[in-house]
Design a protein around this motif. Structure first.
Motif, PDB file in Angstrom:
ATOM      1  N   HIS A  62       0.830  -1.206   0.000  1.00 47.78           N
ATOM      2  CA  HIS A  62       0.000   0.000   0.000  1.00 47.78           C
ATOM      3  C   HIS A  62       0.866   1.259   0.000  1.00 47.78           C
ATOM      4  O   HIS A  62       0.349   2.369   0.072  1.00 47.78           O
ATOM      5  CB  HIS A  62      -0.935   0.020   1.208  1.00 47.78           C
ATOM      6  CG  HIS A  62      -1.836  -1.167   1.280  1.00 47.78           C
ATOM      7  ND1 HIS A  62      -2.674  -1.533   0.250  1.00 47.78           N
ATOM      8  CD2 HIS A  62      -2.025  -2.080   2.253  1.00 47.78           C
ATOM      9  CE1 HIS A  62      -3.330  -2.625   0.596  1.00 47.78           C
ATOM     10  NE2 HIS A  62      -2.960  -2.976   1.803  1.00 47.78           N
ATOM     11  N   TYR A  95       3.703   2.516   3.934  1.00 43.11           N
ATOM     12  CA  TYR A  95       2.560   1.939   4.652  1.00 43.11           C
ATOM     13  C   TYR A  95       3.065   0.688   5.372  1.00 43.11           C
ATOM     14  O   TYR A  95       3.571  -0.230   4.749  1.00 43.11           O
ATOM     15  CB  TYR A  95       1.452   1.593   3.669  1.00 43.11           C
ATOM     16  CG  TYR A  95       0.118   1.304   4.305  1.00 43.11           C
ATOM     17  CD1 TYR A  95      -0.926   2.211   4.201  1.00 43.11           C
ATOM     18  CD2 TYR A  95      -0.115   0.124   4.999  1.00 43.11           C
ATOM     19  CE1 TYR A  95      -2.169   1.944   4.756  1.00 43.11           C
ATOM     20  CE2 TYR A  95      -1.353  -0.147   5.570  1.00 43.11           C
ATOM     21  CZ  TYR A  95      -2.367   0.764   5.452  1.00 43.11           C
ATOM     22  OH  TYR A  95      -3.588   0.512   6.010  1.00 43.11           O
ATOM     23  N   SER A 150       2.616  -2.419   8.564  1.00 41.22           N
ATOM     24  CA  SER A 150       1.596  -3.351   9.044  1.00 41.22           C
ATOM     25  C   SER A 150       0.805  -2.832  10.243  1.00 41.22           C
ATOM     26  O   SER A 150      -0.259  -3.359  10.552  1.00 41.22           O
ATOM     27  CB  SER A 150       2.229  -4.701   9.386  1.00 41.22           C
ATOM     28  OG  SER A 150       3.217  -4.537  10.371  1.00 41.22           O
ATOM     29  N   HIS A 188      -0.638   0.009  10.288  1.00 40.86           N
ATOM     30  CA  HIS A 188      -1.672   0.863   9.675  1.00 40.86           C
ATOM     31  C   HIS A 188      -1.635   2.308  10.172  1.00 40.86           C
ATOM     32  O   HIS A 188      -2.629   3.028  10.037  1.00 40.86           O
ATOM     33  CB  HIS A 188      -3.077   0.283   9.879  1.00 40.86           C
ATOM     34  CG  HIS A 188      -3.201  -1.140   9.482  1.00 40.86           C
ATOM     35  ND1 HIS A 188      -3.229  -1.565   8.171  1.00 40.86           N
ATOM     36  CD2 HIS A 188      -3.282  -2.270  10.227  1.00 40.86           C
ATOM     37  CE1 HIS A 188      -3.331  -2.867   8.128  1.00 40.86           C
ATOM     38  NE2 HIS A 188      -3.358  -3.330   9.357  1.00 40.86           N
ATOM     39  N   LYS A 189      -0.515   2.761  10.729  1.00 39.58           N
ATOM     40  CA  LYS A 189      -0.433   4.134  11.250  1.00 39.58           C
ATOM     41  C   LYS A 189      -0.581   5.189  10.163  1.00 39.58           C
ATOM     42  O   LYS A 189      -0.972   6.313  10.454  1.00 39.58           O
ATOM     43  CB  LYS A 189       0.876   4.337  12.001  1.00 39.58           C
ATOM     44  CG  LYS A 189       0.886   3.678  13.357  1.00 39.58           C
ATOM     45  CD  LYS A 189       2.127   4.024  14.139  1.00 39.58           C
ATOM     46  CE  LYS A 189       2.070   3.381  15.515  1.00 39.58           C
ATOM     47  NZ  LYS A 189       3.261   3.666  16.307  1.00 39.58           N
ATOM     48  N   LYS A 190      -0.248   4.838   8.913  1.00 41.03           N
ATOM     49  CA  LYS A 190      -0.360   5.804   7.819  1.00 41.03           C
ATOM     50  C   LYS A 190      -1.469   5.414   6.850  1.00 41.03           C
ATOM     51  O   LYS A 190      -1.364   5.622   5.649  1.00 41.03           O
ATOM     52  CB  LYS A 190       0.982   5.931   7.107  1.00 41.03           C
ATOM     53  CG  LYS A 190       2.060   6.509   7.990  1.00 41.03           C
ATOM     54  CD  LYS A 190       3.314   6.782   7.232  1.00 41.03           C
ATOM     55  CE  LYS A 190       4.347   7.371   8.183  1.00 41.03           C
ATOM     56  NZ  LYS A 190       5.609   7.618   7.515  1.00 41.03           N
ATOM     57  N   ALA A 191      -2.545   4.877   7.379  1.00 35.14           N
ATOM     58  CA  ALA A 191      -3.647   4.411   6.534  1.00 35.14           C
ATOM     59  C   ALA A 191      -4.228   5.535   5.679  1.00 35.14           C
ATOM     60  O   ALA A 191      -4.600   5.312   4.526  1.00 35.14           O
ATOM     61  CB  ALA A 191      -4.735   3.775   7.390  1.00 35.14           C
ATOM     62  N   SER A 192      -4.288   6.743   6.219  1.00 37.37           N
ATOM     63  CA  SER A 192      -4.885   7.840   5.458  1.00 37.37           C
ATOM     64  C   SER A 192      -4.096   8.141   4.189  1.00 37.37           C
ATOM     65  O   SER A 192      -4.660   8.640   3.217  1.00 37.37           O
ATOM     66  CB  SER A 192      -5.031   9.090   6.314  1.00 37.37           C
ATOM     67  OG  SER A 192      -3.769   9.565   6.703  1.00 37.37           O
ATOM     68  N   MET A 249      -3.011   6.023   2.127  1.00 34.56           N
ATOM     69  CA  MET A 249      -3.620   5.176   1.107  1.00 34.56           C
ATOM     70  C   MET A 249      -5.061   5.608   0.852  1.00 34.56           C
ATOM     71  O   MET A 249      -5.463   5.820  -0.282  1.00 34.56           O
ATOM     72  CB  MET A 249      -3.582   3.710   1.536  1.00 34.56           C
ATOM     73  CG  MET A 249      -4.124   2.749   0.477  1.00 34.56           C
ATOM     74  SD  MET A 249      -5.642   1.924   0.935  1.00 34.56           S
ATOM     75  CE  MET A 249      -5.128   0.934   2.285  1.00 34.56           C
ATOM     76  N   TRP A 250      -5.835   5.759   1.895  1.00 35.27           N
ATOM     77  CA  TRP A 250      -7.248   6.093   1.750  1.00 35.27           C
ATOM     78  C   TRP A 250      -7.476   7.375   0.950  1.00 35.27           C
ATOM     79  O   TRP A 250      -8.482   7.517   0.265  1.00 35.27           O
ATOM     80  CB  TRP A 250      -7.912   6.244   3.115  1.00 35.27           C
ATOM     81  CG  TRP A 250      -7.916   5.019   3.959  1.00 35.27           C
ATOM     82  CD1 TRP A 250      -7.747   3.722   3.549  1.00 35.27           C
ATOM     83  CD2 TRP A 250      -8.099   4.956   5.370  1.00 35.27           C
ATOM     84  NE1 TRP A 250      -7.820   2.858   4.622  1.00 35.27           N
ATOM     85  CE2 TRP A 250      -8.028   3.599   5.760  1.00 35.27           C
ATOM     86  CE3 TRP A 250      -8.311   5.916   6.352  1.00 35.27           C
ATOM     87  CZ2 TRP A 250      -8.172   3.176   7.077  1.00 35.27           C
ATOM     88  CZ3 TRP A 250      -8.454   5.504   7.669  1.00 35.27           C
ATOM     89  CH2 TRP A 250      -8.387   4.152   8.022  1.00 35.27           C
ATOM     90  N   TYR A 297     -10.126   2.190  -0.663  1.00 33.47           N
ATOM     91  CA  TYR A 297      -9.518   1.109   0.114  1.00 33.47           C
ATOM     92  C   TYR A 297      -8.961   0.088  -0.876  1.00 33.47           C
ATOM     93  O   TYR A 297      -9.649  -0.312  -1.811  1.00 33.47           O
ATOM     94  CB  TYR A 297     -10.559   0.492   1.046  1.00 33.47           C
ATOM     95  CG  TYR A 297     -11.224   1.554   1.888  1.00 33.47           C
ATOM     96  CD1 TYR A 297     -10.610   2.022   3.050  1.00 33.47           C
ATOM     97  CD2 TYR A 297     -12.422   2.133   1.501  1.00 33.47           C
ATOM     98  CE1 TYR A 297     -11.204   3.022   3.808  1.00 33.47           C
ATOM     99  CE2 TYR A 297     -13.016   3.134   2.252  1.00 33.47           C
ATOM    100  CZ  TYR A 297     -12.398   3.580   3.402  1.00 33.47           C
ATOM    101  OH  TYR A 297     -12.977   4.580   4.143  1.00 33.47           O
TER     102      TYR A 297
END
Length: 172
Positions: free
Chosen positions: A73, A86, A88, A90-94, A96-97, A111
């Motif tokens: 991601h 990115y 595992s 998920h701290k930088k999920a935004s 990707m989003w 997503y």
């Protein structure tokens, strides 16, 4: 002058088109068939999410931001987007989003599921890989935290990488 402008516009058409390749179209159809086998509806193919998927698959293949602690991601610093690693946790999920909003007129979160395989990665191999993964499969079939229906989907494949983007809003 008009003729030169016409030729310039013709050269831009492949860049501006988000038409899926034959492999991308096949992967889309395989995903829809799989969803149908689970009693789930088709998802509209989104030009915006397809553009993001195509760009990301190419970035992953050419620039390999998915190295070390960075997963599929992640985005490189080699394009007109915000790069990110990115991980595992998920701290930088935004990061990707937010890519659909950053790269297209689709102003909603997206997503992604991604897959790397040996080149060439076939559409059926990509789907089989995702079906075997509890978390990726959950995204495809709206299970667990992904139980809200998808209204848009985009598919990208490039030299051993496949990415599929999902959105909860239609792509107008």
């Amino acid at each position: 002058m008009r003729f030169l402008l016409f030729l310039f516009c013709l050269q831009l058409l492949p860049v501006l088109s988000q038409e899926p390749s034959s492999d991308e179209q096949e992967l889309y159809e395989l995903i829809m068939d799989y969803r149908a086998s689970k009693g789930l509806p088709n998802i509209a193919l989104s030009p915006s999410l397809t553009k993001v998927a195509q760009i990301h698959s190419k970035d992953l293949s050419e620039n390999r931001p998915d190295q070390g602690k960075c997963n599929g991601h992640s985005w490189s610093n080699e394009g007109d987007w915000t790069p990110c690693c990115y991980t595992s946790d998920h701290k930088k999920a935004s990061c990707m989003w937010d890519k659909p909003k950053e790269l297209t007129s689709y102003q909603f979160p997206g997503y992604e599921i991604s897959c790397v395989g040996s080149e060439p990665l076939s559409p059926s191999k990509a789907l089989e890989t995702w079906k075997k993964s509890k978390h990726h499969n959950a995204v495809i079939v709206n299970k667990d935290i992904w139980d809200a229906p998808w209204k848009a989907i985009g598919v990208g494949m490039f030299k051993g990488y496949a990415t599929v983007w999902f959105g909860h809003q239609s792509d107008n």
